[in-house]
Design an enzyme around this catalytic site. Structure first.
Site, PDB file in Angstrom:
ATOM      1  N   ALA A   1      41.518  34.214  55.079  1.00  0.00           N
ATOM      2  CA  ALA A   1      42.462  33.680  55.810  1.00  0.00           C
ATOM      3  C   ALA A   1      42.597  32.245  56.290  1.00  0.00           C
ATOM      4  CB  ALA A   1      43.086  34.548  56.767  1.00  0.00           C
TER       5      ALA A   1
ATOM      6  N   CYS B   1      41.134  25.833  45.707  1.00  0.00           N
ATOM      7  CA  CYS B   1      41.624  24.552  45.654  1.00  0.00           C
ATOM      8  C   CYS B   1      40.564  23.406  44.918  1.00  0.00           C
ATOM      9  CB  CYS B   1      41.774  23.963  47.238  1.00  0.00           C
ATOM     10  SG  CYS B   1      40.490  24.003  48.316  1.00  0.00           S
TER      11      CYS B   1
END
Length: 421
Positions: free
Chosen positions: A229, A352
């Site tokens: 998270a 990413c």
């Protein structure tokens, strides 16, 4: 502050950052804590010039060879090019003459390495994926900063209302082209002081990150896990998709990052989120939820090479070995996260990063090793989430693949699977 003092401070900051022994944003924050007398404009200017040097390091170090004085001073002057009000009062005639000579150099005649400002290994891996035209478009995009994207919190507002509020505050803003929640802002306004932000109507979140949350297809009343998270940007988006119902577990090994989530949670109005610190991907807390979860998002630890506009130091701090080490960690996390899913549940893996070794290689290995999971088509998944132009965001293999120069987001990869019923 006198320009000469500003230039000296820039040089001191560059000496810290160019050691490349810690994340640049951490070093910038530490520098500002040591120099508490700096105003907001001075902090912004110092940070921007430092990041400019990281983006153009190879080129500017080459150009600086023709100068004189300490290297950090030469790089400082190159970074402040275009800010004539600073240079005029902060440099001597010899330095001014040197900068004039530098300006006359035709950059297109320089070797490729100086033009793209990337380590060889990274440039080679990008060229394997992009045509020559696209490679140079990518380089151009990564030479600048990233836009400021917002995600509208649908529990508290609508995108049209937020756009009207921004227009009333004379802040130029437009809808993002893909995410149904997104707004893109010009410049860097002080959003933290606006009611829109403090009241939880918007959160700062790159449009690409918003699309990762949409890949999960989260619904009301479900049990969902955000497996890595962090500070919780995607957690907040998932909670809003669930309309503040069900249970949403925000797992992370960093208690510090989860603490940073708490004030954001308070602004958001969400009460269905359970931040949970875990020791590792095999933690007993995970085992207790095995086979009970409807959807799991694994935004895996990665090299972060899709965020070079925001974190230009990463291209100098990462390496091929780093990609290989991340791949081992990513496979272990994904394997563990998969155990949480109930039959019919959805698993989303994302990074990413721009490196196939962290993306397609990991996804293909999981598919081969887990016949109980069937890969979903990312285009269909995105269209079901209300994403516009989904076809332009996906690959023939059915993955989400975002490129900064194509999509004006950070670089992201994502793939979704469904566990067989």
């Amino acid at each position: 502050m006198h320009p000469q003092a500003l230039l000296e401070l820039t040089g001191a900051l560059l000496r810290d950052i160019l050691k490349l022994d810690a994340p640049a944003d951490t070093l910038v924050s530490l520098f500002f804590r040591k120099n508490k007398n700096l105003g907001q404009r001075e902090r912004h200017a110092l940070a921007e010039t430092a990041y400019a040097v990281l983006r153009q390091k190879l080129l500017w170090q080459h150009l600086a060879q023709s100068g004189f004085g300490p290297m950090d001073r030469r790089l400082t002057l190159l970074a402040w090019q275009g800010q004539e009000h600073v240079l005029k009062l902060g440099i001597n005639p010899d330095e001014a003459a040197w900068l004039d000579r530098i300006k006359k150099i035709d950059r297109t005649t320089l070797p490729d390495k100086l033009r793209h400002n990337l380590p060889d290994w990274l440039a080679n891996r990008l060229r394997e994926q992009l045509s020559p035209e696209e490679f140079w478009a990518f380089v151009e995009t990564m030479s600048g900063g990233a836009p400021l994207d917002l995600r509208v919190n649908p529990l508290k507002s609508k995108r049209e209302a937020v756009l009207e509020a921004l227009a009333a505050a004379e802040i130029p803003a437009t809808e993002t082209p893909f995410s149904p929640w997104g707004i893109r802002i010009e410049g860097k306004p002080a959003l933290q002081k606006m009611d829109l932000y403090t009241g939880g109507h918007v959160e700062v979140q790159d449009e690409g990150s918003q699309l990762l949350a949409l890949m999960t297809g989260a619904k009301r009343g479900e049990m969902i896990v955000d497996f890595c998270a962090g500070a919780g940007g995607k957690t907040l988006a998932l909670g809003a998709m669930m309309r503040n119902t069900g249970r949403l577990y925000a797992f992370d090994i960093s208690g510090h990052r989860l603490e940073a989530l708490k004030p954001r949670l308070a602004r958001s109005g969400l009460s269905n989120v359970y931040p949970t610190q875990i020791a590792h991907e095999r933690d007993d807390r995970i085992k207790r939820l095995s086979g009970k979860i409807d959807r799991v998002l694994v935004d895996a630890p990665c090299t972060g090479l899709g965020t070079l506009r925001r974190n230009p130091d990463l291209k100098w701090r990462q390496s091929p070995k780093g990609v290989e080490e991340m791949q081992v960690k990513q496979k272990a996390i994904l394997h563990s996260a998969a155990r949480l899913l109930k039959p019919g549940g959805r698993l989303v893996y994302a990074t990413c990063s721009l490196m196939p070794g962290e993306n397609e290689v990991v996804a293909d290995a999981f598919t081969a090793e887990h016949p109980e999971f069937v890969q979903l088509d990312a285009r269909q998944v995105l269209e079901q989430g209300g994403v516009a132009q989904a076809e332009s965001l996906t690959t023939p293999a059915g993955h989400l693949r975002l490129w900064p120069h194509r999509h004006h987001t950070d670089g992201f990869f994502a793939v979704a699977w469904e566990k067989k019923a």
